[in-house]
Structures are given as structure tokens and as C-alpha cells.
Scaffold this active site. Structure first.
Site, PDB file in Angstrom:
ATOM      1  N   SER A  13      43.611  43.533  49.356  1.00  0.00           N
ATOM      2  CA  SER A  13      43.088  44.246  48.194  1.00  0.00           C
ATOM      3  C   SER A  13      42.746  45.669  48.596  1.00  0.00           C
ATOM      4  O   SER A  13      41.893  45.893  49.469  1.00  0.00           O
ATOM      5  CB  SER A  13      41.824  43.569  47.673  1.00  0.00           C
ATOM      6  OG  SER A  13      41.138  44.483  46.824  1.00  0.00           O
ATOM      7  N   HIS A  38      47.427  43.865  46.424  1.00  0.00           N
ATOM      8  CA  HIS A  38      46.548  43.491  45.309  1.00  0.00           C
ATOM      9  C   HIS A  38      45.751  44.720  44.866  1.00  0.00           C
ATOM     10  O   HIS A  38      45.078  45.369  45.670  1.00  0.00           O
ATOM     11  CB  HIS A  38      45.614  42.382  45.785  1.00  0.00           C
ATOM     12  CG  HIS A  38      44.729  41.818  44.717  1.00  0.00           C
ATOM     13  ND1 HIS A  38      45.160  40.892  43.794  1.00  0.00           N
ATOM     14  CD2 HIS A  38      43.420  42.049  44.423  1.00  0.00           C
ATOM     15  CE1 HIS A  38      44.164  40.558  42.996  1.00  0.00           C
ATOM     16  NE2 HIS A  38      43.097  41.258  43.340  1.00  0.00           N
ATOM     17  N   ASP A  40      42.934  46.197  42.263  1.00  0.00           N
ATOM     18  CA  ASP A  40      41.797  45.784  41.433  1.00  0.00           C
ATOM     19  C   ASP A  40      41.406  46.882  40.448  1.00  0.00           C
ATOM     20  O   ASP A  40      40.949  47.954  40.846  1.00  0.00           O
ATOM     21  CB  ASP A  40      40.599  45.461  42.328  1.00  0.00           C
ATOM     22  CG  ASP A  40      40.768  44.128  43.038  1.00  0.00           C
ATOM     23  OD1 ASP A  40      41.066  43.131  42.355  1.00  0.00           O
ATOM     24  OD2 ASP A  40      40.604  44.090  44.268  1.00  0.00           O
ATOM     25  N   MET A  42      38.891  47.941  37.465  1.00  0.00           N
ATOM     26  CA  MET A  42      37.555  47.595  36.939  1.00  0.00           C
ATOM     27  C   MET A  42      37.087  48.671  35.966  1.00  0.00           C
ATOM     28  O   MET A  42      37.320  49.856  36.187  1.00  0.00           O
ATOM     29  CB  MET A  42      36.554  47.504  38.088  1.00  0.00           C
ATOM     30  CG  MET A  42      36.944  46.508  39.161  1.00  0.00           C
ATOM     31  SD  MET A  42      35.665  46.379  40.412  1.00  0.00           S
ATOM     32  CE  MET A  42      36.445  45.229  41.555  1.00  0.00           C
ATOM     33  N   HIS A  71      45.261  43.193  39.127  1.00  0.00           N
ATOM     34  CA  HIS A  71      44.183  42.316  38.645  1.00  0.00           C
ATOM     35  C   HIS A  71      43.303  43.130  37.704  1.00  0.00           C
ATOM     36  O   HIS A  71      42.557  44.008  38.148  1.00  0.00           O
ATOM     37  CB  HIS A  71      43.394  41.831  39.878  1.00  0.00           C
ATOM     38  CG  HIS A  71      42.212  40.974  39.564  1.00  0.00           C
ATOM     39  ND1 HIS A  71      41.271  40.653  40.520  1.00  0.00           N
ATOM     40  CD2 HIS A  71      41.804  40.357  38.418  1.00  0.00           C
ATOM     41  CE1 HIS A  71      40.342  39.883  39.978  1.00  0.00           C
ATOM     42  NE2 HIS A  71      40.635  39.697  38.707  1.00  0.00           N
ATOM     43  N   MET A  73      40.257  43.631  35.548  1.00  0.00           N
ATOM     44  CA  MET A  73      38.888  43.193  35.232  1.00  0.00           C
ATOM     45  C   MET A  73      38.354  44.141  34.174  1.00  0.00           C
ATOM     46  O   MET A  73      37.462  44.968  34.428  1.00  0.00           O
ATOM     47  CB  MET A  73      38.039  43.208  36.515  1.00  0.00           C
ATOM     48  CG  MET A  73      38.428  42.088  37.477  1.00  0.00           C
ATOM     49  SD  MET A  73      37.858  42.366  39.160  1.00  0.00           S
ATOM     50  CE  MET A  73      39.224  43.350  39.771  1.00  0.00           C
ATOM     51  N   MET A 142      38.731  33.147  41.083  1.00  0.00           N
ATOM     52  CA  MET A 142      37.740  34.036  41.697  1.00  0.00           C
ATOM     53  C   MET A 142      36.764  33.195  42.523  1.00  0.00           C
ATOM     54  O   MET A 142      36.108  32.296  41.987  1.00  0.00           O
ATOM     55  CB  MET A 142      36.955  34.802  40.629  1.00  0.00           C
ATOM     56  CG  MET A 142      37.740  35.839  39.854  1.00  0.00           C
ATOM     57  SD  MET A 142      38.631  37.061  40.835  1.00  0.00           S
ATOM     58  CE  MET A 142      37.336  37.745  41.862  1.00  0.00           C
ATOM     59  N   ASP A 178      40.751  34.904  45.281  1.00  0.00           N
ATOM     60  CA  ASP A 178      40.252  36.276  45.426  1.00  0.00           C
ATOM     61  C   ASP A 178      38.742  36.266  45.620  1.00  0.00           C
ATOM     62  O   ASP A 178      37.995  35.862  44.718  1.00  0.00           O
ATOM     63  CB  ASP A 178      40.615  37.047  44.152  1.00  0.00           C
ATOM     64  CG  ASP A 178      40.376  38.541  44.262  1.00  0.00           C
ATOM     65  OD1 ASP A 178      39.877  39.004  45.306  1.00  0.00           O
ATOM     66  OD2 ASP A 178      40.688  39.237  43.279  1.00  0.00           O
TER      67      ASP A 178
END
Ligand code: DX5
Ligand code: ZN
Length: 235
Positions: A13, A38, A40, A42, A71, A73, A142, A178
């Protein structure tokens, strides 16, 4: 992208990478054995932290040769799915908790041409995906509450991985984990049926783009621990 397989894949990540140097960091982890990268995303609303959006993903994409695993979020998620797919993501994963219409979100991801993933927070049961199994290519479990790297692995999630593995059967759906993955926790989820292991701090700790061999050792240690656990289950 390769055909579906359940071999162990390590997905560093870049939340734990140098944000001012994503290009070099992505090249370094791939050269050191990362299978997927990966990414992330957010929003400071669905999770209590903010990273970046689709234009940064598009810039990062140019430095990734293999799989870019995004991913999300964020909530709402539907208005942004097209932009993230067009940024070049191979997988776009949305949270089951991000909105009322998970089935629609997953259809949207595939309609723009990416593989679709659904992520489950620690408090969300495996049954949340029971009626979308035909719409997904990946389920992301998660093992921390999303928002930050470096948190401790929540062991109760291992049972959820086992339930998901049974629910998936022979369907070509990856099980990705994750949060808090290290050489100590990777065997637990690998034995339970996971095939993609995300790791942020455990990959980037102690290394840098000047010392990429540290990333290589960290990736190899997680992979070896996970593969050994797989072998002992099969034996
Ligand atoms: C957490 C992110 C993770 C995070 C994992 O919200 O989704 O991908 O970077 O970091 P570690 O491996 O440090 O727990
Ligand atoms: Zn993640």
C-alpha cells in the site's frame, strides 16, 4: 492482466510510501517483487483521513507496469467511479458501507471496464456480499478500521475470511486482506483462504527508494510466511 489465480499476491500500500515520490516508489516496489500496487483513496468523510483523488491515480498509473488496485474509502462513491476507472485502475473496490445501493455501484465499476471489488469494514458480516457474488471480482476484508496505516490486526476477521472462502467456492473472486499484515499475521489469513495481502508499514519500514532491497526483503518475508501457511493447510 493475467488469468485468475489463487496464488499468494503481495500488494504494497503506497499509503506508507513517500507521497512526494510516488513514481519512484511504485517502480521500486515492483522491481522488488510486488505483485499488485494498492492505492488508498480517502475522503475525510467516510474515513477520518484524506489522501488524493483520480488525477493523482492517473499520474501514478504511468509508473506501474502491473496491476493497479484502487481502494476507495469515500462516500458517496458512485459519482466518482468513472473517473477512477478512467485513471487506469485495474480493480476499483468500493465499500459495502459507502452507500445504500452496493449492487448499482458494482455494476457501474464493471460498466466502465474495470474489475469490481467490495470491501467490508471489520463490523460488517460476510453475508453483506451474498447477493452480489455475481457482480464482483474481489472482496477486500478490512483487518483494521480503515483510515490509517500502522494499526493492529483485528484477529476476529480470520473467521470472516473462512466464511467468505466457503461462500465463494469455485467462483473467480479474489480474497484480499488489508490492515496490520506482517509476517506474523499473514499466515492466519492465508490459511483461511486469502490470496491477496495488502501491506503498508510492513513493506516500507526501514527502506527508501535509495535502499529498495529493504522493500524486497520485507515483501519476501510476508510472502514466505503466507505460502508456508498455505502448504501446511494443504498437507
Ligand atoms: C487502511 C488502508 C490500508 C493501509 C494498510 O485504511 O486501507 O491499505 O495502508 O496499512 P498497514 O499495512 O500499515 O496496516
Ligand atoms: Zn487499502
Amino acid at each position: 492482466m493475467n488469468a485468475f489465480d489463487r496464488s499468494i499476491k503481495i500488494a504494497p500500500s503506497i499509503l506508507s510510501a513517500d507521497f512526494a515520490n510516488f513514481g519512484a516508489e511504485c517502480r521500486a516496489i515492483e522491481a522488488q517483487g510486488a505483485d499488485w500496487v494498492h492505492v488508498d483513496v480517502m475522503d475525510g468523510h467516510f474515513v477520518p483521513n484524506i489522501t488524493f483523488g483520480p488525477s493523482t491515480c492517473a499520474a501514478i498509473r504511468k509508473h506501474i507496469r502491473g496491476v493497479m488496485d484502487v481502494h476507495l474509502m469515500i462516500a458517496p462513491v458512485d459519482p466518482y467511479i468513472e473517473a477512477f476507472v478512467k485513471s487506469g485502475a485495474d480493480f476499483v473496490t468500493v465499500h459495502a458501507e459507502a452507500g445504500a445501493h452496493l449492487d448499482r455501484s458494482l455494476q457501474l465499476v464493471r460498466s466502465f471496464g474495470a474489475k469490481a471489488g467490495v470491501s467490508l469494514n471489520p463490523s460488517t458480516p460476510a453475508s453483506a456480499i451474498e447477493f452480489v457474488l455475481d457482480r464482483i471480482d474481489l472482496v477486500l476484508v478490512m483487518t483494521v478500521n480503515p483510515g490509517f496505516g500502522g494499526q493492529s490486526f483485528i484477529a476476529s476477521q480470520v473467521d470472516k475470511v473462512r466464511q467468505l472462502r466457503a461462500m465463494i467456492g469455485a467462483r473467480p473472486i479474489h480474497i484480499e486482506i488489508d490492515g496490520g499484515i506482517t509476517p506474523e499475521t499473514a499466515p492466519l489469513v492465508a490459511a483461511a483462504g486469502a490470496d491477496v495481502l495488502v501491506a503498508g508499514s510492513a513493506v516500507f519500514k526501514g527502506g527508501s527508494v535509495e535502499t529498495p532491497e529493504v522493500y524486497g526483503r520485507n515483501i519476501a518475508a510476508i510472502r514466505a510466511a503466507a505460502e508456508a501457511a498455505r502448504m501446511s493447510v494443504a498437507a
